[in-house]
Design a protein around this motif. Structure first.
Motif, PDB file in Angstrom:
ATOM      1  N   PHE A  90      -5.177  20.039  -4.403  1.00 25.13           N
ATOM      2  CA  PHE A  90      -6.400  20.670  -3.999  1.00 25.13           C
ATOM      3  C   PHE A  90      -7.164  18.781  -4.625  1.00 25.13           C
ATOM      4  CE2 PHE A  90     -10.609  20.540  -6.502  1.00 25.13           C
ATOM      5  CZ  PHE A  90     -10.603  21.856  -5.704  1.00 25.13           C
ATOM      6  N   ASP A  91      -6.562  17.905  -5.417  1.00 25.34           N
ATOM      7  CA  ASP A  91      -7.259  16.702  -4.764  1.00 25.34           C
ATOM      8  C   ASP A  91      -7.677  15.708  -4.097  1.00 25.34           C
ATOM      9  OD1 ASP A  91      -8.180  17.260  -8.202  1.00 25.34           O
ATOM     10  OD2 ASP A  91      -6.226  16.456  -9.104  1.00 25.34           O
ATOM     11  N   ALA A  92      -6.103  15.607  -3.938  1.00 26.58           N
ATOM     12  CA  ALA A  92      -5.825  15.250  -1.859  1.00 26.58           C
ATOM     13  C   ALA A  92      -7.215  15.837  -1.344  1.00 26.58           C
ATOM     14  CB  ALA A  92      -4.225  15.653  -1.504  1.00 26.58           C
ATOM     15  N   SER A  93      -7.051  17.049  -1.092  1.00 30.95           N
ATOM     16  CA  SER A  93      -7.708  17.454   0.119  1.00 30.95           C
ATOM     17  C   SER A  93      -9.476  17.307  -0.537  1.00 30.95           C
ATOM     18  CB  SER A  93      -7.743  19.170  -0.159  1.00 30.95           C
ATOM     19  OG  SER A  93      -6.842  19.527   0.801  1.00 30.95           O
ATOM     20  N   LEU A  94      -9.572  17.232  -0.959  1.00 32.02           N
ATOM     21  CA  LEU A  94     -11.157  16.589  -1.863  1.00 32.02           C
ATOM     22  C   LEU A  94     -11.147  15.429  -1.605  1.00 32.02           C
ATOM     23  CD1 LEU A  94     -13.313  18.538  -2.801  1.00 32.02           C
ATOM     24  CD2 LEU A  94     -12.810  17.316  -5.218  1.00 32.02           C
ATOM     25  N   ALA A  95      -9.941  14.356  -1.194  1.00 32.09           N
ATOM     26  CA  ALA A  95     -10.158  13.241  -1.056  1.00 32.09           C
ATOM     27  C   ALA A  95     -10.668  12.749   0.439  1.00 32.09           C
ATOM     28  CB  ALA A  95      -9.232  12.249  -1.951  1.00 32.09           C
ATOM     29  N   LYS A  96      -9.771  13.809   1.107  1.00 32.44           N
ATOM     30  CA  LYS A  96      -9.276  13.506   2.524  1.00 32.44           C
ATOM     31  C   LYS A  96     -11.117  13.932   3.054  1.00 32.44           C
ATOM     32  CE  LYS A  96      -5.114  14.262   2.542  1.00 32.44           C
ATOM     33  NZ  LYS A  96      -4.158  15.180   3.380  1.00 32.44           N
ATOM     34  N   LEU A  97     -11.421  14.755   2.394  1.00 29.35           N
ATOM     35  CA  LEU A  97     -13.014  15.544   2.246  1.00 29.35           C
ATOM     36  C   LEU A  97     -14.423  14.686   2.117  1.00 29.35           C
ATOM     37  CD1 LEU A  97     -12.173  19.224   1.908  1.00 29.35           C
ATOM     38  CD2 LEU A  97     -12.985  18.374   4.133  1.00 29.35           C
ATOM     39  N   GLY A  98     -13.856  13.918   1.522  1.00 27.20           N
ATOM     40  CA  GLY A  98     -14.957  13.272   0.979  1.00 27.20           C
ATOM     41  C   GLY A  98     -16.018  13.704  -0.041  1.00 27.20           C
ATOM     42  N   GLU A 119       0.786  31.916  -9.419  1.00 25.42           N
ATOM     43  CA  GLU A 119       0.780  31.016 -10.138  1.00 25.42           C
ATOM     44  C   GLU A 119      -0.045  29.870  -9.472  1.00 25.42           C
ATOM     45  OE1 GLU A 119       2.512  29.175 -13.659  1.00 25.42           O
ATOM     46  OE2 GLU A 119       3.262  31.740 -13.585  1.00 25.42           O
ATOM     47  N   SER A 120      -0.350  29.331  -8.284  1.00 23.72           N
ATOM     48  CA  SER A 120      -1.184  29.450  -7.324  1.00 23.72           C
ATOM     49  C   SER A 120      -2.483  29.757  -7.388  1.00 23.72           C
ATOM     50  CB  SER A 120      -0.651  29.143  -6.429  1.00 23.72           C
ATOM     51  OG  SER A 120       0.682  28.987  -5.754  1.00 23.72           O
ATOM     52  N   TRP A 121      -2.655  30.771  -8.024  1.00 29.52           N
ATOM     53  CA  TRP A 121      -4.340  31.529  -8.052  1.00 29.52           C
ATOM     54  C   TRP A 121      -4.617  30.806  -9.320  1.00 29.52           C
ATOM     55  CZ3 TRP A 121      -7.530  33.184  -5.338  1.00 29.52           C
ATOM     56  CH2 TRP A 121      -7.975  34.154  -6.002  1.00 29.52           C
ATOM     57  N   ARG A 122      -3.578  30.808 -10.389  1.00 28.42           N
ATOM     58  CA  ARG A 122      -4.021  30.323 -11.921  1.00 28.42           C
ATOM     59  C   ARG A 122      -4.810  29.140 -12.138  1.00 28.42           C
ATOM     60  NH1 ARG A 122      -1.278  28.793 -16.523  1.00 28.42           N
ATOM     61  NH2 ARG A 122       0.589  28.384 -15.149  1.00 28.42           N
ATOM     62  N   ALA A 123      -4.421  28.076 -10.728  1.00 31.80           N
ATOM     63  CA  ALA A 123      -4.777  26.897 -10.043  1.00 31.80           C
ATOM     64  C   ALA A 123      -6.157  26.923  -9.664  1.00 31.80           C
ATOM     65  CB  ALA A 123      -3.678  26.410  -9.377  1.00 31.80           C
ATOM     66  N   LEU A 124      -6.191  28.194  -8.793  1.00 27.43           N
ATOM     67  CA  LEU A 124      -7.504  28.090  -8.852  1.00 27.43           C
ATOM     68  C   LEU A 124      -8.410  28.749  -9.011  1.00 27.43           C
ATOM     69  CD1 LEU A 124      -6.013  27.777  -5.709  1.00 27.43           C
ATOM     70  CD2 LEU A 124      -7.189  29.491  -4.485  1.00 27.43           C
ATOM     71  N   GLU A 125      -7.744  29.588 -10.731  1.00 22.85           N
ATOM     72  CA  GLU A 125      -8.523  30.093 -11.522  1.00 22.85           C
ATOM     73  C   GLU A 125      -9.791  28.784 -12.409  1.00 22.85           C
ATOM     74  OE1 GLU A 125      -7.440  34.343 -13.562  1.00 22.85           O
ATOM     75  OE2 GLU A 125      -5.815  32.298 -13.367  1.00 22.85           O
ATOM     76  N   ARG A 126      -9.208  27.713 -12.292  1.00 22.08           N
ATOM     77  CA  ARG A 126      -8.931  26.997 -13.485  1.00 22.08           C
ATOM     78  C   ARG A 126      -9.943  25.949 -12.194  1.00 22.08           C
ATOM     79  NH1 ARG A 126      -5.679  21.856 -15.835  1.00 22.08           N
ATOM     80  NH2 ARG A 126      -6.770  19.899 -15.935  1.00 22.08           N
ATOM     81  N   LEU A 127      -9.484  25.532 -10.979  1.00 21.69           N
ATOM     82  CA  LEU A 127     -10.778  24.906 -10.365  1.00 21.69           C
ATOM     83  C   LEU A 127     -11.834  26.096 -10.095  1.00 21.69           C
ATOM     84  CD1 LEU A 127      -8.092  24.062  -7.135  1.00 21.69           C
ATOM     85  CD2 LEU A 127      -8.840  22.405  -9.390  1.00 21.69           C
ATOM     86  N   ALA A 128     -12.006  26.748 -10.305  1.00 15.70           N
ATOM     87  CA  ALA A 128     -13.472  27.700 -10.703  1.00 15.70           C
ATOM     88  C   ALA A 128     -14.526  27.767 -11.895  1.00 15.70           C
ATOM     89  CB  ALA A 128     -12.685  29.667 -10.104  1.00 15.70           C
ATOM     90  N   ALA A 129     -13.249  27.679 -12.680  1.00 16.16           N
ATOM     91  CA  ALA A 129     -13.807  27.638 -14.029  1.00 16.16           C
ATOM     92  C   ALA A 129     -14.682  26.144 -14.046  1.00 16.16           C
ATOM     93  CB  ALA A 129     -12.999  27.164 -15.156  1.00 16.16           C
ATOM     94  N   GLU A 130     -13.937  24.983 -13.647  1.00 20.78           N
ATOM     95  CA  GLU A 130     -14.504  23.805 -13.454  1.00 20.78           C
ATOM     96  C   GLU A 130     -15.355  23.328 -12.972  1.00 20.78           C
ATOM     97  OE1 GLU A 130     -10.695  21.443 -12.689  1.00 20.78           O
ATOM     98  OE2 GLU A 130     -10.150  21.609 -15.286  1.00 20.78           O
ATOM     99  N   GLY A 131     -15.347  24.805 -12.010  1.00 24.38           N
ATOM    100  CA  GLY A 131     -16.844  23.627 -11.057  1.00 24.38           C
ATOM    101  C   GLY A 131     -16.494  23.732 -10.124  1.00 24.38           C
ATOM    102  N   ARG A 132     -15.413  23.123  -9.065  1.00 24.46           N
ATOM    103  CA  ARG A 132     -15.005  22.097  -8.161  1.00 24.46           C
ATOM    104  C   ARG A 132     -14.548  23.090  -6.782  1.00 24.46           C
ATOM    105  NH1 ARG A 132     -10.129  18.369 -10.228  1.00 24.46           N
ATOM    106  NH2 ARG A 132     -10.836  17.275  -8.667  1.00 24.46           N
ATOM    107  N   ILE A 133     -14.911  24.571  -7.442  1.00 25.49           N
ATOM    108  CA  ILE A 133     -15.261  25.497  -6.059  1.00 25.49           C
ATOM    109  C   ILE A 133     -15.338  26.600  -6.860  1.00 25.49           C
ATOM    110  CG2 ILE A 133     -12.625  25.236  -5.550  1.00 25.49           C
ATOM    111  CD1 ILE A 133     -11.452  27.490  -6.669  1.00 25.49           C
ATOM    112  N   ARG A 134     -16.418  26.536  -5.521  1.00 25.27           N
ATOM    113  CA  ARG A 134     -17.898  27.555  -5.504  1.00 25.27           C
ATOM    114  C   ARG A 134     -17.360  29.414  -5.589  1.00 25.27           C
ATOM    115  NH1 ARG A 134     -22.148  26.979  -1.951  1.00 25.27           N
ATOM    116  NH2 ARG A 134     -23.667  28.525  -3.439  1.00 25.27           N
ATOM    117  N   ALA A 135     -15.877  29.307  -4.996  1.00 23.69           N
ATOM    118  CA  ALA A 135     -15.417  30.504  -4.317  1.00 23.69           C
ATOM    119  C   ALA A 135     -14.183  30.150  -4.398  1.00 23.69           C
ATOM    120  CB  ALA A 135     -16.026  31.547  -3.572  1.00 23.69           C
TER     121      ALA A 135
END
Length: 273
Positions: A90-98, A119-135
């Motif tokens: 996710f960090d890599a994708s975000l950097a490429k998208l700017g 396990e991947s979904w747990r990571a998305l849960e964390r990203l959502a909780a941190e506000g780095r993904i809106r959905a």
């Protein structure tokens, strides 16, 4: 022209008609996305495996459009599944998208043989909780995969992006989505052109003065699907937006329902790993 939105199960609104960039080389993606934004699209769908997130990012930056007017989707690739791997990807994708965040992040395929999507979904849960993904959502998940997620997590996927077109209408899966409050998003919405010569569609196109592609996109919209057609041709990019000035009749919808034939343009989700 205002593109209608679909409200996801967490209250986030997504444009019902967006622009996909599958199989567009990175150096052509910037031009294509720029044309789409100029035509009026505000939702752009990419993925790590497409290799064109940077091209999307360049177009978004150059557009000068406020970030809050844009809806950006990208996806976690199969080789990057697992909790730690997904966070790094996710960090890599975000950097490429700017970008500082994406609006929707999807697990691209369930890849059941790897058995890492929980396990991947747990990571998305964390990203959502941190506000780095809106959905947070998934792509190509079957009911059995979704059931496992629902049983193991308090977070219900906002979206399941699946192959869906008149030749593969996925009635049972769409019914599952409705039951659980998951929005249905269609990839390959025109079956890569394979359904555009079907008599049911060409007959409607002739009567309405629309193209077969416009008829199929209108069918998706009236079903309530979110849809992301892709093109690199500016005239067709604009044409795909010209679907809000006509409606299909009940008879039209019934006619198109008869041409479902289990036609897949991509792999079956249970078989791709």
């Amino acid at each position: 022209m205002t593109i209608p939105t679909v409200t996801l199960n967490n209250g986030v609104d997504i444009p019902q008609l967006g622009f996909g960039v599958f199989q567009i080389p990175d150096d052509q993606t910037t031009v294509a996305v720029t044309a789409a934004l100029e035509a009026g699209y505000r939702s752009i769908d990419t993925a790590a495996v497409y290799g064109n997130e940077a091209g999307v990012g360049r177009a978004l930056t150059a557009s000068g459009l406020p970030r809050e007017e844009l809806f950006v989707t990208t996806k976690l690739w199969n080789a990057d599944q697992g909790y730690d791997n997904a966070l790094r990807a996710f960090d890599a994708s975000l950097a490429k998208l700017g970008l500082d965040y994406v609006d929707l992040y999807l697990i691209h395929w369930p890849t059941p043989a790897r058995d890492l999507y929980l396990e991947s979904w747990r990571a998305l849960e964390r990203l959502a909780a941190e506000g780095r993904i809106r959905a947070a959502g998934v792509s190509n998940f079957q009911p059995a995969h979704l059931d496992r997620l629902l049983d193991s997590s308090a977070l219900t996927p906002a979206v399941n992006q699946i192959e869906l077109h008149p030749g593969l209408q996925q009635d049972d899966l769409r019914a599952f989505h409705r039951q659980h409050g998951i929005a249905t998003e269609a990839w390959s919405p025109l079956a890569q052109g394979a359904v555009l010569d079907d008599q049911a569609i060409t007959k409607i196109a002739t009567r309405t003065g629309k193209t077969p592609a416009q008829v199929v996109l209108r069918w998706h919209l009236q079903l309530g699907n979110i849809v992301i057609p892709k093109s690199v041709t500016p005239s067709r990019i604009r044409q795909n937006l010209e679907v809000f000035d006509f409606e299909l009749t009940e008879e039209d919808m019934t006619s198109i329902a008869t041409i479902d034939r289990g036609l897949r343009t991509g792999p079956h989700p249970d078989q791709l790993n």
